[in-house]
Scaffold this active site. Structure first.
Site, short mmCIF file in Angstrom:
data_model
loop_
_atom_site.label_atom_id
_atom_site.label_comp_id
_atom_site.label_asym_id
_atom_site.label_seq_id
_atom_site.Cartn_x
_atom_site.Cartn_y
_atom_site.Cartn_z
N GLY A 149 0.81 -1.21 0.00
CA GLY A 149 0.00 0.00 0.00
C GLY A 149 0.84 1.24 0.00
O GLY A 149 1.62 1.48 -0.92
N CYS A 150 0.66 2.03 0.99
CA CYS A 150 1.06 3.41 0.89
C CYS A 150 2.36 3.73 1.54
O CYS A 150 3.06 4.63 1.12
CB CYS A 150 -0.03 4.26 1.49
N VAL A 151 2.68 3.07 2.60
CA VAL A 151 3.87 3.49 3.35
C VAL A 151 5.08 3.44 2.44
O VAL A 151 5.20 2.50 1.68
CB VAL A 151 4.08 2.56 4.55
#
Ligand code: SRM
Ligand code: SRM
Ligand code: SRM
Ligand code: SRM
Ligand code: SF4
Ligand code: SF4
Ligand code: SF4
Ligand code: SF4
Ligand code: SF4
Ligand code: SF4
Ligand code: SF4
Ligand code: SF4
Lengths: 392, 106, 353, 392, 353, 106
Positions: B104-106
């Site tokens: 995802g985003c991290v």
């Protein structure tokens, strides 16, 4: 006998063959050779042979390198690690041969010798290097003036059509806008910090030669307000050419705002009705030119189908002047980043978030008033909200 | 797949150096990874703040937090997190914190 | 020493040939001299010739160097690439145009792709570099372009016909607004590997990734389950989690979509729509795909009005007629059943027999 | 002074006034008088004064009566109970004065003396009677040959355009179909047994004068297959009239399949391209007539917005012959009832269920093949299914 | 004795005047003789005159008897009503036509509603009999028809203009495909009465009834809660449960929708779209509503081409222009935010200034 | 609002005769309602089958069952249910079973 018979077949035929390029590279580079052999296996088995995912990169950046590992490392050891770089292209994909040669030298030294000019987002793709070569490659790229593009949940490498560099239709300086934005948002480009990717593309006119409306969260498209400039002499020349002005131009004008007098060979446009679709200008570039009061229409929300179906960008700002340092544009971009980053779920693109929250919330957050140009038609369902204070 | 060795121990890691069994994480492992992967000689309290926040968030939600949350909750700007972990929150901090490789985003 | 960071791309100004630097923003009009050759004329009277050349996109460094040789010989060392992966030689000296073209042709470079032609196929990585493909990219493109080659270097079509390819539903080729889109698809649900899911996946993210809600968490097993009935093989779960592969030699293949466009000329941009739900992967030449694409191109070319893009033509004659003229079987898959389905249904008794 | 000053105002003006009717009834009927006074209160307060709901009816039926109670029974005792009947109209709303007078007599005896000719579904509405009068009213209605219509989760009273009784465009016998279906499905009409309401409307041609496509779960719309019949003499007459055949007829033909020769005064139609929109026939009824091979297009799914937004019916069967006893039609209707009843959630209309389950499932359940006429355009999203056996 | 059941409606055959019985299905053509008067001619040569008369729909029995008197005098005791609540006198003797019309006019019956006119407003119960209305029906209709009366009895419009009214979102008037729709709306969330909810409501059904998921069950209290942020006042919860009233003198009023149609003539059927989100309930004459409707009708009448329905006109000139010409303010409410919203957005830079 | 009286007892009912507090239902009430509302002298086992099914379903799900379900589960055709309860499942059977006035399908 060749060990890539299936691929060899693709050297035949008139279209340039990527197999020929791979063979060229394979002569010098074992990685290119193993890539071919692995691809041949895929052609035989009809499935890919790369493992899932990979997180690799260079120090200080969160994006710009796509990690990739072979799922048959024993068989194809030279592509066991085969990561690609996304290298930020110069706006408009213009190059001197000098920098291209420098790039090639760097890549021959560290990587597979294979490239993509360009990736679908616009980057130069340097295809395949082992993990150990990543940082050295980047160090050399940086020394010849090339920085990395985006990947992951960050701003992706912006791109722009050829625009004023070679196109008479350009209503905005696409290349400068692209370049300026890219430089302004280096932090957002290199260090993923958003809920998901964010793409910006800039086209100089509604022909949209970078397909901004189809694939950028923010699409900046040049347009004009004042009337289409008509060169009466040139109209007469077209009248004498093979172009049938009535049927090919006037009859296809979507707003029916053109009149052609075949006898006088004069063309009249009711500019108030014109929607600036470009069709007539496209067909008669010597006679018709966009108006002189120029700027951009900003549209938001485009994306590919994952997860909720594809979206095309829609109008957010009908008209914005576009002059450096693009203060108004940047203020808006930052408000958009903020609202999106604050409200989106994981992997939710801007368009999907607006869809979920409603244009109303979005407009209030970025400080814009609703205008009819934002929509093709109003709602057909009676399910609308009233805000605090609207109803006593 | 591979094996990461430190002191006299070893642990399975994937190609990117992420450990495979989040339960086998230990502070020692974190320190070792920090040294070998990120050239961090000593994990400072600020490093630990990030690492612990990531671990706790993951324990609670089963996912890594989004970056905005990480910055808000630790009080660090993203730029500063890159100073702490030069490979960044995902490739650097999450790896040291023993999270699965974030998609995802991290 | 850590590398310099955040300095951005090279300044494009330094990449522009002198004639462009001088006439930047001053172009007055252009002519399409012949297929592959554009002539732009400036307010100043200066002329710029552009020779467009088809490219395989996947270039070796040596190939790039050959291109540089040509650009140096004829164009003062300047060139550009287009938004569709083509090469453009920027010639300011009109006398160099024909020699350049001759040289290019001699070396087997195809000149064309301008105007009412089929230009390069925007495409993606496929089996060459990606982990989620349902088909190859470069190979299919090569096969299709070989087959349609006559339309690259000549003006035989009513209008633009933009073909794009993406090797999976992520649609990196942004094919969803193409006159013809070639799209790799899976047809089997993910084959869940629970051990991998347990070790490597953020389960809540995987569950959230499924557009149809086919994935449910399975907390006792620290894994998840897939309701295969609800799965339409988009592969988004695999993007999120290596434990959910769906690539399969029999399941994977290609779908064909038609009628999209991007420009606002005449009619607004629109999405491509399903023409053929599945064609098998048949490397190296994908004959089912090349035949299908050619059939669609030529049926359109035969029936469309001048300047009428694929989608404009189909909307004029009706999709019922499109299926009839192209002889493409109509199936259940063509009927939308996703979120906007009702917008695609025919809410009128007015249609053609 | 009048105690209904606001309503009195609505006796002014040229359009017939419902207030006048109410006053007429009020002279004889206390219920009508109280209805007026309660309505006046609503006009003053700008809210309604009926309580929620009410379940009342007649023995043996589950529907046909709408229960209603005043929320101010003390103030308006004569409308404390004020239930309405839905009485099934004769197909096409044709009446002899004899039966109308009988109806009036029954209603004067038992009810408020107020009616609606007709309700929006098509029933005769008898507005307001107390609970005690319900069964007696029904008994008398039945003795003069009037049965009740639908209400609740049942088949609703079908309706039909005037059709062959007075319209030359009618391609099917709308009145007979409506009448036949109504009689065949008395059980479903009178005894709610479905997940929700189900409406059927029948129009004789695509002009759709009962708005079937907008508001019936099953819309039966007449159409033809063979060519439009052209009366060349009549065309010539129109040519001499104020009708501008070129601009008013030919230019507005949506498929551009008409050609008019203004000199010869002849009209030609390329019937293969005609989509039978009716425009040309509507404008030139003396000269143009629907083809002779006739039948109906069946469409499904229309409904008002509650719950998920309004739907228009869409094509299910492009062409079906319509001849008594309508065996094929009824077989299909029953398959539809079955599938819907088996699969729908509470209060889920047919269109909503198809939307939720997909046309594919529905078609397989009712045994129809997909054809392009069902859709305006194919899907734009790549999210489609493969059934068992389709993929090896 | 229990009444006879399930015998169905009277057979329509017995209701048809002799000329229709004879010429059933044999009509050849019709003429619109003048507003309110149709002439149908049969293959047999027989003629049938229809005189159409506007009706308030809410009729007293005495009024019905007066209509019967007229039908007996001029039409042999036969008549019909139309699908839009009008009355039709079916005259087989041409000599009776003018006397009938004169008699009707004398009694104040409006003759008209055929052809390019404004015919009756399809409408509903309103405060007269329903429990969920956000406005009255008959009163608004009377006010609007009085105001538009000149268009009922004359042909002054470019095309049909069908106006409908529904007093709440249930839309019994099926107004969603009208040239102009007048729709009662609430603007305040339901005011939950927990005691009533507890005693009278099937809570799971109420929860399921909410289109936006604003209602959550509250099991400890055997009641439910409403998230007012998410409520858009559709009233469906009140339909299911008396404990959720939302009628309110200030909150309730009328919205105006335009551009729908039902026939397939020229263009396919389409839904009406929001023109004015709110006008207050202002009985007995609803002047804001009558003004708004008249403005829309007359702006259309002034600008549309011949035979161009409201929606066809608007789609030709664009909705942006529609708001400009009618001087109707454009608001946030106009922008769709429900399930099909993205289909209504303008995905093109092509629009008018 | 009103009051329904039987034997010596009484209970609040709404205008349509539905009891207001489902908890106050009793078999005696059911018998009384059956008599006064539906002219059913004696509730037979078949009547009870319907009534009990309705009550149980309501207890479990909080709503009245849909008709198709009622017929399937009791094994009675709808026509027959109208013979048992002339006012039908909703107005007849549900009232006797002490359910809230159904807004849905029964
Ligand atoms: C390299 C490139 C294809 C190419 O061969 O040109 C590419 C390759 C990948 N894309 Fe893409 N995308 C590329 C342009 C696009 C585009 C087109 C564009 O940017 O104009 C799109 C559609 C536009 C859009 O963003 O919506 C695109 C939509 C996606 C998506 C779906 C995103 C969505 O919101 O719908 C994914 C899936 C994801 O992000 O998880 C994806 C994911 C990927 C990944 C990273 C695979 C993955 O699941 O992690 C691919 C890596 C391939 C590899 O191994 O190298 N790629 N991707 C393009 C980037 C090159 C460049 O930087 O210039
Ligand atoms: C070079 C390039 C821009 C760039 O920055 O690289 C470009 C350059 C021109 N485009 Fe484009 N377009 C380019 C991609 C596009 C795209 C994007 C795409 O295909 O992905 C579009 C949108 C396509 C679509 O609608 O799907 C595009 C839609 C147009 C149109 C509108 C055509 C139409 O009728 O729909 C015009 C107008 C015309 O052709 O007259 C146009 C016109 C032009 C002109 C004539 C503009 C000018 O005056 O210089 C240029 C030469 C056109 C030609 O090829 O004959 N250009 N043009 C791109 C060449 C791609 C290639 O290698 O083939
Ligand atoms: C009487 C009538 C209006 C009129 O004045 O003409 C009417 C009146 C009511 N309708 Fe209706 N509907 C009437 C035709 C319609 C129509 C038009 C049609 O049938 O062609 C529709 C739209 C078409 C459709 O069915 O989708 C219609 C859509 C509704 C709805 C929304 C249904 C939906 O699925 O969207 C409701 C709400 C409900 O069923 O709970 C509703 C509910 C109601 C109720 C029963 C109120 C309620 O919430 O329980 C109204 C009773 C009013 C009263 O007290 O008398 N009524 N209702 C019409 C029936 C007369 C007749 O039998 O001829
Ligand atoms: C009497 C009636 C049928 C009935 O069974 O009751 C009827 C009768 C006729 N209609 Fe209609 N229509 C009737 C409701 C409708 C409706 C339904 C509605 O409005 O709710 C429609 C659909 C309206 C819409 O599209 O929104 C309808 C759309 C048409 C059309 C298509 C007009 C168009 O251009 O869109 C025609 C063709 C025409 O007018 O030439 C038509 C034509 C006709 C003709 C000329 C047919 C014929 O040859 O007899 C009849 C006289 C028309 C006239 O009024 O001038 N009729 N007609 C209805 C009269 C309603 C009224 O009292 O005003
Ligand atoms: S988008 Fe417009 S300005 Fe840009 S290259 Fe295309 S035609 Fe020229
Ligand atoms: S730009 Fe388009 S709308 Fe404007 S005049 Fe030209 S063709 Fe017509
Ligand atoms: S389209 Fe799919 S398979 Fe192809 S490069 Fe993009 S993500 Fe990879
Ligand atoms: S492939 Fe797509 S639809 Fe199937 S389970 Fe995975 S995410 Fe869901
Ligand atoms: S729908 Fe057609 S057949 Fe029926 S009345 Fe209208 S025009 Fe005549
Ligand atoms: S019915 Fe409609 S489509 Fe057919 S010829 Fe007439 S106007 Fe054209
Ligand atoms: S529209 Fe609403 S308020 Fe009006 S009658 Fe129908 S349900 Fe009642
Ligand atoms: S009024 Fe509608 S939106 Fe509001 S709570 Fe009730 S059902 Fe939900």
């Amino acid at each position: 006998m060749s060990d890539t018979p299936l691929l060899d077949e693709l050297e035949n035929g008139p279209w340039p063959s990527f197999v020929t390029d791979m063979k060229e590279a394979a002569e010098k580079k074992p990685a290119a050779r193993d890539l071919m052999r692995q691809l041949e296996l895929s052609y035989k088995e009809r499935v890919g042979h790369w493992k899932h995912g990979g997180i690799v990169g260079v120090k200080g950046y969160g994006g710009g390198v796509i990690g990739r590992y072979s799922d048959q490392p024993a068989e194809f050891p030279n592509v066991a690690e085969f990561h690609t770089f996304r290298v930020n292209q110069p706006s408009g994909w213009f190059y001197t041969t000098k920098v291209l040669r420098q790039l090639c030298d760097v890549w021959d030294k560290h990587g597979s010798g294979l490239t993509n000019f360009h990736g679908a987002t616009g980057d130069i793709i340097l295809l395949g290097a082992p993990t150990s070569e990543l940082q050295p490659t980047f160090d050399e790229l940086s020394s010849i003036g090339f920085d990395l593009g985006g990947s992951g949940s960050d701003l992706r490498t912006p791109s722009a059509c050829v625009g004023p560099a070679r196109c008479e239709y350009a209503c905005i300086d696409t290349l400068d806008i692209c370049n300026d934005i890219t430089r302004t948002y280096q932090e957002q480009l290199h260090r993923p910090q958003f809920p998901y990717k964010f793409k910006i593309k800039v086209s100089g006119c509604p022909n949209d030669c970078v397909a901004a409306i189809a694939r950028s969260d923010l699409s900046i498209i040049g347009t004009w307000k004042s009337h289409i400039r008509i060169d009466a002499e040139a109209v007469k020349q077209y009248a004498g050419s093979s172009l049938d002005i009535q049927t090919e131009v006037v009859d296809l004008c979507p707003t029916h705002c053109m009149k052609y007098d075949a006898v006088a060979k004069t063309l009249a446009i009711d500019d108030a009705e014109c929607n600036r679709c470009m069709h007539c200008i496209n067909l008669m570039p010597k006679a018709l030119r966009p108006g002189v009061e120029r700027g951009a229409t900003l549209l938001v929300g485009a994306k590919a189908p994952i997860v909720q179906g594809a979206l095309l960008s829609w109008v957010l700002v009908p008209f914005m002047k576009m002059e450096p340092p693009y203060t108004e544009l940047k203020a808006l971009i930052e408000k958009i980043f903020d609202w999106w980053d604050e409200n989106a779920k994981m992997r939710e693109r801007l368009g999907e978030l607006i869809k979920r929250e409603g244009m109303g919330d979005f407009l209030r957050a970025v400080g814009l008033k609703p205008v009819p140009q934002m929509i093709m038609r109003p709602r057909a369902n009676p399910y609308f909200f009233w805000r605090d204070g609207e109803v006593k | 797949m591979g094996v990461y060795k430190w002191d006299d121990k070893q642990i399975e890691v994937d190609e990117d150096g992420f450990i495979q069994e989040p339960d086998q994480w230990s502070e020692e492992l974190a320190k070792a990874l920090a040294k070998s992967e990120e050239e961090i000689a000593d994990l400072t309290p600020e490093h630990w703040k990030v690492v612990n926040y990531l671990r706790n968030y993951y324990k609670q939600f089963g996912v890594a937090p989004m970056i905005r949350k990480l910055c808000k909750e630790t009080g660090f700007e993203l730029k500063y997190i890159y100073q702490l972990f030069p490979s960044g929150p995902a490739k650097g901090a999450c790896k040291i914190a023993g999270l699965p490789k974030p998609t995802g985003c991290v | 020493m850590a590398a310099r960071t955040d300095f951005g791309p090279p300044d494009f100004h330094s990449m522009l040939p002198p004639v462009i630097q001088k006439n930047y923003g001053q172009w007055k009009y252009h002519e399409r001299v012949k297929p592959g050759l554009l002539k732009h004329v400036s307010e100043s009277g200066d002329e710029l010739y552009t020779v467009r050349v088809g490219s395989e996109r996947l270039l070796s460094t040596d190939h790039v160097r050959e291109i540089c040789d040509l650009a140096e010989k004829y164009c003062g060392g300047y060139l550009r690439f287009t938004s569709r992966h083509n090469l453009e030689f920027l010639v300011s000296d009109s006398k160099q145009v024909e020699p350049l073209i001759a040289d290019l042709k001699g070396r087997g470079y195809p000149v064309g792709g301008t105007g009412a032609a089929i230009t390069n196929i925007v495409h993606t990585q496929g089996w060459i570099h990606c982990h989620t493909p349902a088909t190859d990219a470069s190979g299919v493109v090569k096969a299709v372009m070989d087959d349609l080659f006559e339309y690259f270097g000549a003006w035989k079509l009513p209008a633009y016909c933009r073909i794009s390819l993406a090797c999976c539903l992520n649609m990196c080729g942004a094919v969803h607004c193409s006159d013809i889109a070639i799209l790799g698809i899976h047809r089997k649900p993910p084959h869940v590997n629970h051990d991998v899911v347990r070790a490597k996946c953020e389960i809540p993210n995987v569950v959230a990734a499924c557009p149809t809600g086919a994935i449910r968490p399975d907390p006792p097993n620290k894994s998840l389950t897939v309701n295969e009935e609800k799965c339409m093989y988009c592969g988004n779960c695999y993007t999120m989690c290596p434990g959910m592969p769906l690539a399969d030699a029999e399941g994977d293949g290609v779908s064909i979509w038609v009628g999209g466009k991007v420009s606002s000329a005449r009619t607004p941009p629109r999405m491509s729509r399903l023409a053929i739900p599945f064609l098998p992967n048949n490397p190296p030449r994908w004959p089912e795909v090349t035949d299908a694409v050619k059939n669609i191109v030529e049926t359109w070319a035969k029936h469309a009005h001048k300047h009428e893009r694929m989608g404009e033509w189909i909307e004029r004659i009706g999709w019922d007629r499109f299926f009839e003229l192209t002889n493409i079987p109509f199936t259940e898959q063509h009927i939308d059943d996703y979120t906007l389905a009702t917008e695609t249904f025919r809410s009128t008794p007015a249609f053609r027999w």
